[in-house]
Design a protein around this motif. Structure first.
Motif, PDB file in Angstrom:
ATOM      1  N   ASN A  34       0.874  -1.173   0.000  1.00  0.00           N
ATOM      2  CA  ASN A  34       0.000   0.000   0.000  1.00  0.00           C
ATOM      3  C   ASN A  34       0.915   1.227   0.000  1.00  0.00           C
ATOM      4  OD1 ASN A  34      -2.184  -1.786   0.270  1.00  0.00           O
ATOM      5  ND2 ASN A  34      -2.048  -1.717   2.504  1.00  0.00           N
ATOM      6  N   GLU A  91       1.143   4.307  -1.358  1.00  0.00           N
ATOM      7  CA  GLU A  91       0.766   5.690  -1.054  1.00  0.00           C
ATOM      8  C   GLU A  91       0.523   5.881   0.442  1.00  0.00           C
ATOM      9  OE1 GLU A  91       0.699   8.176  -3.345  1.00  0.00           O
ATOM     10  OE2 GLU A  91       1.524   6.690  -4.715  1.00  0.00           O
ATOM     11  N   ALA A 118       6.942   3.429  -5.489  1.00  0.00           N
ATOM     12  CA  ALA A 118       5.931   4.287  -6.101  1.00  0.00           C
ATOM     13  C   ALA A 118       6.418   4.925  -7.391  1.00  0.00           C
ATOM     14  CB  ALA A 118       5.510   5.375  -5.115  1.00  0.00           C
ATOM     15  N   VAL A 129      -4.870  -0.295 -13.102  1.00  0.00           N
ATOM     16  CA  VAL A 129      -4.038   0.401 -12.118  1.00  0.00           C
ATOM     17  C   VAL A 129      -3.872  -0.492 -10.897  1.00  0.00           C
ATOM     18  CG1 VAL A 129      -3.854   2.390 -10.587  1.00  0.00           C
ATOM     19  CG2 VAL A 129      -4.769   2.666 -12.902  1.00  0.00           C
ATOM     20  N   ARG A 130      -2.632  -0.907 -10.620  1.00  0.00           N
ATOM     21  CA  ARG A 130      -2.361  -1.747  -9.443  1.00  0.00           C
ATOM     22  C   ARG A 130      -1.469  -1.039  -8.424  1.00  0.00           C
ATOM     23  NH1 ARG A 130      -2.174  -5.080 -14.018  1.00  0.00           N
ATOM     24  NH2 ARG A 130      -3.767  -6.716 -14.051  1.00  0.00           N
ATOM     25  N   ASN A 131      -0.711  -0.073  -8.871  1.00  0.00           N
ATOM     26  CA  ASN A 131       0.153   0.720  -8.001  1.00  0.00           C
ATOM     27  C   ASN A 131      -0.032   2.168  -8.429  1.00  0.00           C
ATOM     28  OD1 ASN A 131       2.438   2.287  -7.133  1.00  0.00           O
ATOM     29  ND2 ASN A 131       3.598   0.424  -6.792  1.00  0.00           N
ATOM     30  N   SER A 132      -0.729   2.940  -7.618  1.00  0.00           N
ATOM     31  CA  SER A 132      -1.118   4.280  -8.034  1.00  0.00           C
ATOM     32  C   SER A 132       0.081   5.171  -8.322  1.00  0.00           C
ATOM     33  CB  SER A 132      -2.015   4.922  -6.977  1.00  0.00           C
ATOM     34  OG  SER A 132      -1.355   4.962  -5.719  1.00  0.00           O
ATOM     35  N   ALA A 134       1.500   4.043 -11.621  1.00  0.00           N
ATOM     36  CA  ALA A 134       0.517   4.409 -12.647  1.00  0.00           C
ATOM     37  C   ALA A 134       0.587   5.895 -12.970  1.00  0.00           C
ATOM     38  CB  ALA A 134      -0.881   4.034 -12.181  1.00  0.00           C
ATOM     39  N   ARG A 135       0.874   6.709 -11.963  1.00  0.00           N
ATOM     40  CA  ARG A 135       0.958   8.152 -12.186  1.00  0.00           C
ATOM     41  C   ARG A 135       2.081   8.486 -13.169  1.00  0.00           C
ATOM     42  NH1 ARG A 135       0.226   9.233  -7.147  1.00  0.00           N
ATOM     43  NH2 ARG A 135       2.422   9.327  -6.612  1.00  0.00           N
ATOM     44  N   ARG A 177       1.187   7.138 -16.617  1.00  0.00           N
ATOM     45  CA  ARG A 177       0.122   7.936 -17.219  1.00  0.00           C
ATOM     46  C   ARG A 177       0.674   9.209 -17.850  1.00  0.00           C
ATOM     47  NH1 ARG A 177      -5.840   8.363 -14.714  1.00  0.00           N
ATOM     48  NH2 ARG A 177      -6.826   9.521 -16.418  1.00  0.00           N
ATOM     49  N   PRO A 198      -9.818   0.326 -12.624  1.00  0.00           N
ATOM     50  CA  PRO A 198      -9.546  -0.046 -11.224  1.00  0.00           C
ATOM     51  C   PRO A 198      -9.309  -1.545 -11.087  1.00  0.00           C
ATOM     52  CG  PRO A 198     -11.899   0.236 -11.554  1.00  0.00           C
ATOM     53  CD  PRO A 198     -11.251   0.640 -12.853  1.00  0.00           C
TER      54      PRO A 198
END
Length: 746
Positions: free
Chosen positions: A228, A230, A260, A587-590, A593-594, A597, A619
């Motif tokens: 987790n 974030e 991250a 998206v599995r790891n925000s 993914a950021r 993206r 999601p």
């Protein structure tokens, strides 16, 4: 003294007690002082004056009053104990111990004094005596919270987590609303490799005492281990704000930021963090061998690759293994780093893996030379069943278990005695499936060298590592010689790079003709997929996908974002541009993914596309619901360099066609190998242009897609049946151990 004075002294004493209970210590002290003038020989007056002084922090005055009390009543157990508390707080532990022992002499089974005695003994480094004191106190009063908590925490600090755990659980149950009882339990569960169980207690500790940095640090560490990311970063930043000197939390923050995708900030934090001598080497390895999760360009891939190689050179050149401390620190560094992310660079990493493997082997041959030598026993000398060991940390619900549990648990028990050492923190139905079908199963989460001792003592004939490269402890173990025959399975589809791993158990359907050059080990090409992967569940309701597709066809890329190289962005943009399809990414790891993206949206915009219309970030869903969407998708788009494994099995089980590439190494040929086994043609592209052309044609041709779905559903059983694979593995183990025995004899 006359009766009137005694009466007045008693009145002042009672008034003082009332004020003290109301926490009005100054007023209470005034009443006690009047009582002392009226009745100076009363030990209770001096004792209560000492308590007031202690409660207001005047330790010297408190000690003076308690000693005055003891002059009048040498057998006052409370005064001896309280004097000991004062002396302990003053750092005078030897004198405090004398006071606590005097208290114990004055009162039988005085739990508080025994508890305090343990604290002072511990402060002087007498851990064994402190433990005995606390265990004695618990014999007198089994539910004494302070003693239970102190003993549990002490055992945990000594690395005796399994002994500490029941005590800390008991302490938390006695005082569930106390931050320390929750936090100490969470920390011990983390040390035992059980972050899922620790999570709730860590949250409770931080909520109960939000100004305490240690509880935010514990929560952050827990969140990071549960991926987790974030939440981990937020908690660890909070811990750092509350305690700027907490270098452990800074290191944890650096690691979380790397996960991250914030590699620049991660490296900056880790480089600037000043740690103790013991941790310096591990931190150095971590920084020098760190790799990004998402690359901005192919040029950055090459630059990071060169940086990694320089890091190996720097570590190798400066490595010192002359003293026990140097060997220990280097060993801990090797136990904390793995080149796992190298495989997400679409390059041949064989040479880099070998260099890393040699570095780890150099450390381990110095740290544990007794395990680095050839085994003292000959394979199969015991004359019984062939002894096969399995070492894994991914036997829970995970791709590794999904791929290999039926293979490993399916070895004929009449011929093979299978022993498993499982170092994962989670045990579930997948773990139980294996445990119930092997001769011995141990769940261990411990120092790698302790595990090495267990494995070595079993005198195995063969040892198999299903996923070397995913857990650094297994890289360390693989550098040793713990069995005459040592093998790696392709749970992590790349060479281990280790000279002491003899064989790499790959899959014939995945390997090119020249595959041996990709392995330091001798490649063994097991039949087909080389295993019997678990069939996924039936697809659930995938209607939710329609909201993301809108009125356009939707092509899904199911892979972890780490598998999408920068060059693939333009390929996806070209497909969207020419077909009008929307490209869907899960998206599995925000954090990761950021970064992806930003990169992919720029590529789409450069092709004249509106990223908001041409891209859909989806999601995460439970497995069946996710499969429902896969079944409904127009097309599945595989990644180059590192193709789908479990995701392609998911797609084919649901009848979804997957467009893929023919890579140069096994990890880039997984989907193509599955299609070949099914005899399904037309879904393997030769290059980027061919990939785009095929994707556009398939998106436009519903009848072709329908025919492919029907064919895949009819034939996908070959992917999960694995006919003859277990027999092939059994034959290999038989032959390899027999050959080893013959070589040993000669």
């Amino acid at each position: 003294m006359d009766a009137q004075s005694k009466r007045l002294a008693a009145e002042q004493l009672q008034l003082g007690i009332a004020r003290q209970r109301a926490e009005q210590y100054s007023a209470a002290t005034s009443h006690y002082q009047r009582a002392a003038k009226l009745d100076a020989d009363n030990p209770q007056v001096w004792y209560l004056l000492g308590v007031c002084a202690l409660q207001t922090g005047n330790l010297a005055l408190a000690a003076k009053h308690f000693r005055t009390c003891l002059q009048r009543d040498p057998r006052s157990a409370e005064a001896h104990n309280s004097l000991g508390v004062v002396l302990r707080r003053m750092g005078k532990h030897a004198e405090a111990i004398e006071a606590f022992r005097a208290a114990l002499g004055a009162r039988a089974q005085y739990v508080e004094a025994m508890y305090n005695l343990g604290l002072s003994l511990q402060a002087l480094g007498a851990d064994g005596e402190a433990e005995r004191a606390w265990r004695q106190a618990l014999q007198w009063r089994p539910n004494d919270f302070n003693t239970i908590s102190a003993l549990g925490s002490a055992l945990s600090r000594q690395g005796r987590g399994e002994e500490a755990l029941p005590l800390l659980i008991q302490a938390q149950r006695l005082k569930p609303d106390l931050a320390h009882s929750n936090g100490a339990l969470a920390q011990t569960l983390l040390d035992l490799g059980r972050p899922r169980e620790a999570h709730g207690y860590a949250q409770a500790a931080a909520a109960l005492e939000p100004a305490a940095a240690p509880w935010w640090a514990t929560l952050g560490r827990t969140e990071r281990l549960l991926h987790n990311v974030e939440a981990a970063i937020a908690a660890l930043r909070k811990a750092g704000a509350l305690d700027a000197d907490d270098w452990v939390s800074r290191c944890e923050l650096g690691l979380a930021l790397a996960e991250a995708g914030e590699i620049a900030e991660s490296r900056e934090i880790l480089t600037q963090t000043r740690v103790g001598e013991r941790q310096t080497e591990r931190l150095r390895w971590t920084v020098l061998l760190s790799l990004p999760s998402v690359y901005a360009s192919e040029a950055e891939v090459d630059a990071e690759r060169a940086r990694f190689a320089r890091g190996l050179d720097e570590i190798a050149a400066s490595l010192r293994l002359d003293t026990p401390a140097q060997r220990q620190y280097a060993y801990e560094a090797a136990c904390g780093v793995t080149p796992f992310q190298l495989e997400y660079q679409a390059r041949d990493n064989t040479a880099l893996h070998a260099r890393f493997g040699d570095l780890v082997a150099r450390v381990m041959h110095a740290a544990a030379p007794h395990y680095a030598q050839p085994c003292a026993w000959r394979a199969r000398a015991h004359g019984g069943r062939i002894r096969v060991g399995i070492v894994s940390s991914h036997l829970m619900q995970h791709t590794v278990s999904r791929y290999f549990r039926r293979l490993l648990a399916g070895l004929d028990p009449a011929r093979f005695e299978v022993r498993v050492w499982y170092s994962g923190e989670t045990r579930d139905s997948s773990t139980d499936y294996i445990a119930e079908r092997v001769a011995a199963f141990e769940q261990v989460n411990e120092d790698a060298l302790r595990s090495a001792g267990r494995i070595h003592a079993a005198q195995l004939d063969a040892l198999v590592y299903p996923e070397i490269g995913m857990d650094p402890r297994h890289q360390v173990l693989g550098a040793l010689r713990l069995a005459p025959v040592q093998c790696a399975l392709y749970g992590h589809p790349a060479t281990s790079g280790l000279a002491n791993i003899d064989h790499f158990l790959g899959a014939d359907a995945l390997e090119p003709e020249d595959a041996q050059r990709h392995y330091r080990e001798r490649l063994i090409r097991l039949r087909g997929l080389g295993t019997l992967p678990e069939r996924p569940p039936a697809p659930g309701d995938g209607s939710w996908l329609a909201a993301h597709a809108g009125d356009a066809p939707i092509a899904l890329c199911l892979q972890n974002h780490l598998k999408l190289p920068p060059s693939f962005d333009a390929v996806l943009a070209r497909i969207a541009q020419r077909s009008g399809a929307r490209i869907g990414l899960f998206v599995r790891n925000s954090g990761v993914a950021r970064h992806l993206r930003r990169r992919i949206e720029a590529a789409f915009a450069a092709h004249g596309l509106d990223p908001a219309r041409a891209l859909a970030f989806l999601p995460a869903k439970d497995h069946a619901t996710y499969l429902g969407a896969v079944a409904r998708a127009t097309l599945i788009l595989d990644t180059p360099g590192f193709s789908g494994g479990a995701t392609s099995l998911d797609a084919f089980s649901a009848g979804a066609p997957v467009l893929t590439w023919q890579g140069t190494m096994a990890r880039g040929r997984q989907t193509a190998g599955m299609l070949a086994l099914m005899g399904t043609t037309g879904l393997v592209a030769a290059d980027e242009d061919d990939y785009v052309d095929r994707a556009v044609a398939l998106i436009a041709d519903e009848s072709r897609r329908t025919a492919l779905r029907a064919q895949i559903l009819e034939r996908n059983h070959v992917l999960f049946d694995g006919e003859g694979v277990i027999a092939a593995l059994e034959d290999f183990l038989d032959t390899a151990t027999q050959r080893s025995a013959e070589e040993w004899a000669s």
